[in-house]
Design an enzyme around this catalytic site. Structure first.
Site, short mmCIF file in Angstrom:
data_model
loop_
_atom_site.label_atom_id
_atom_site.label_comp_id
_atom_site.label_asym_id
_atom_site.label_seq_id
_atom_site.Cartn_x
_atom_site.Cartn_y
_atom_site.Cartn_z
N CYS A 102 0.87 -1.14 0.10
CA CYS A 102 0.01 -0.02 0.01
C CYS A 102 0.72 1.18 0.08
O CYS A 102 0.19 2.53 0.08
CB CYS A 102 -0.96 -0.02 1.25
SG CYS A 102 -2.00 -1.38 1.22
N HIS A 134 -2.91 7.95 5.95
CA HIS A 134 -3.07 6.66 5.53
C HIS A 134 -4.60 6.10 5.88
O HIS A 134 -5.22 5.83 4.95
CB HIS A 134 -1.96 5.82 5.84
CG HIS A 134 -1.96 4.39 5.15
ND1 HIS A 134 -1.95 4.37 4.06
CD2 HIS A 134 -2.15 3.25 6.09
CE1 HIS A 134 -1.82 3.01 3.73
NE2 HIS A 134 -2.00 2.33 4.96
N GLU A 192 -1.03 5.39 13.72
CA GLU A 192 -0.71 6.66 13.00
C GLU A 192 -0.87 7.74 13.83
O GLU A 192 -0.14 8.74 13.72
CB GLU A 192 -1.71 6.73 11.63
CG GLU A 192 -1.16 7.67 10.63
CD GLU A 192 -1.73 7.61 9.43
OE1 GLU A 192 -1.53 8.50 8.61
OE2 GLU A 192 -2.82 6.86 9.09
N LYS A 239 -9.58 8.00 2.28
CA LYS A 239 -9.93 6.57 2.08
C LYS A 239 -11.61 6.47 2.67
O LYS A 239 -12.23 5.65 2.14
CB LYS A 239 -9.03 5.68 2.89
CG LYS A 239 -7.74 5.44 2.10
CD LYS A 239 -7.04 4.47 2.84
CE LYS A 239 -5.68 4.29 2.50
NZ LYS A 239 -4.81 5.32 2.66
N HIS A 273 -9.69 1.83 -0.01
CA HIS A 273 -8.35 1.62 -0.05
C HIS A 273 -8.07 1.03 -1.37
O HIS A 273 -8.24 -0.12 -1.38
CB HIS A 273 -8.13 0.76 1.22
CG HIS A 273 -6.52 0.93 1.35
ND1 HIS A 273 -5.67 1.15 0.71
CD2 HIS A 273 -5.68 0.27 2.60
CE1 HIS A 273 -4.31 1.19 1.20
NE2 HIS A 273 -4.67 0.58 2.31
N PHE A 283 1.75 -3.39 3.88
CA PHE A 283 2.30 -4.80 4.44
C PHE A 283 3.74 -5.03 4.18
O PHE A 283 4.23 -4.51 3.22
CB PHE A 283 1.47 -5.76 3.76
CG PHE A 283 -0.02 -5.75 4.34
CD1 PHE A 283 -0.35 -5.28 5.39
CD2 PHE A 283 -0.78 -6.86 3.76
CE1 PHE A 283 -1.75 -5.33 5.77
CE2 PHE A 283 -2.05 -6.86 4.06
CZ PHE A 283 -2.77 -6.18 5.17
#
Length: 417
Positions: A167, A307, A318, A339, A344, A403
């Site tokens: 991502c 994010h 975050e 998002k 996403h 990830f």
């Protein structure tokens, strides 16, 4: 200290194919109006899936950008990448010809690539045998093809690559493109991210990890970053592309300048395959490195595009990272997750979110975090809940985490002569 020999890099063109609209104007209008782009899945029969909602691109016609035969030989993610790239070039009024082709490159990231083609061809293999598999399966499936086909369809002959950092891929592509121009290797780069992974196998895989929202009966309110009642992320698809250009090159041709890219921070958690390190150390360092690279102090940051995935782990982590990176200023800076409206886009998210961040600077307007109704006590920053906000934005950060522990922060500022 910034090397005085490094070139300044500006953004002169933007392109977007998103769940909120298939061009920059519709995408930005959707963001600032707080419009929801998430709905029941239509790309396949999702009735057997635990998650049956996604941020799909709607009404996309690849033939606006590609000949029919060419489009048929491309996976949807590559179609998105080429379409958004062509939009961005038109927006920048940048023509690639024999005189400049070697000095224009392409860097488009993706997290997964052509997974729909792989799924379809596996079915062909199992039901009809190996001889019936398409000779285009491999070139349609491989992750680098959005970048490669963009070059083929635009004529850009400079550096060409694909970042595959889950991502964070789109943001890595933009940051790496920034470095190539900054160090004088090229004059301009077509860069960003593209993804189209709303497929049966991909949705099943993420659902089996318990990563996806199962708010199937209420898709408009399913993605709710920083909200106490969030239950996972919602998949999206699309592409976001920026034209980065060396400042003097842009000025010489009279280009319109949206903003300047001034910083790039990249770190790794080295902790877990899918979970962020709980104290947010990796994300903190990415933000700190981007600000250092840009020569920005925390109190100079006016906006952060988070994010903000709507997962329990990311949103708390975050928030901690922003507090550590910005110190006391964290309580004053608006932070929003777009998002909440698009879902996403995985490797494409850094692309469309960089576009949103640049537009926030250019328009002095901050998109909201929609569906923020009951704030998580552990998420206590200003997340611009539910309504966009007019505010002068001189400097902004865009965060992307993937990830594998990948962390990327990009820093943008208003262009100042």
């Amino acid at each position: 200290m910034t090397n005085l020999l490094q070139k300044r890099v500006v953004i002169t063109g933007l392109g977007a194919v998103t769940p909120l609209g298939n061009n920059l104007t519709d995408y930005w209008d959707g963001l600032t109006s707080g419009r929801n782009g998430i709905a029941p899945i239509t790309l396949f029969d999702a009735s057997r899936h635990g998650c049956r909602i996604a941020g799909e691109v709607k009404g996309f016609d690849p033939h606006q950008y590609l000949e029919r035969k060419e489009a048929k030989r491309m996976d949807r993610f590559a179609q998105f990448g080429v379409a958004a790239s062509k939009q961005a070039l038109v927006d920048a009024s940048l023509v690639i010809d024999d005189l400049n082709a070697d000095r224009v490159g392409v860097l488009i990231g993706t997290g997964i690539g052509g997974i729909k083609v792989l799924e379809d061809q596996q079915e062909v293999y199992l039901t009809k045998g190996p001889d019936r598999c398409s000779p285009f399966m491999i070139p349609m499936m491989i992750a680098n093809m959005a970048a490669g086909l963009t070059a083929i369809h635009t004529g850009a002959k400079g550096p060409n690559a694909c970042t595959v950092t889950a991502c964070a891929a789109g943001s890595n592509a933009i940051g790496d493109a920034f470095r190539l121009i900054q160090r004088g290797f090229v004059d301009a780069m077509i860069c960003g991210g593209a993804e189209s992974a709303v497929t049966p196998l991909s949705v099943a895989g993420f659902a089996s990890m318990k990563a996806l929202s199962t708010r199937n009966d209420d898709p408009a309110r399913a993605c709710r970053p920083f909200d106490r009642d969030r239950d996972g992320f919602v998949m999206g698809e699309g592409a976001g592309i920026l034209i980065l250009e060396e400042l003097q090159h842009a000025l010489a041709r009279g280009a319109r300048i949206y903003a300047e890219i001034v910083g790039y921070g990249m770190t790794c958690d080295a902790y877990h395959m899918t979970a962020p390190v709980p104290d947010g150390q990796g994300a903190t360092r990415a933000m700190e490195l981007a600000m250092k690279d840009a020569g920005l102090q925390p109190e100079q940051v006016d906006y952060i595009n988070a994010h903000g995935t709507s997962t329990p782990a990311n949103d708390r982590t975050e928030t901690r990272a922003i507090k550590k990176a910005l110190g006391d200023h964290a309580q004053q800076v608006p932070v929003s997750s777009t998002k909440s409206m698009t879902g996403h886009l995985l490797g494409g998210s850094g692309g469309i979110e960089a576009v949103a961040t640049v537009m926030a600077i250019a328009q002095n307007h901050i998109p909201p975090t929609i569906n923020l109704e009951t704030p998580d006590p552990d998420c206590d920053l200003d997340y611009v809940p539910n309504k966009s906000r007019a505010l002068t934005v001189t400097a902004a950060l865009s965060n992307s985490f993937g990830f594998g522990g990948h962390n990327v922060t990009l820093a943008f500022t208003k262009y100042d002569k």
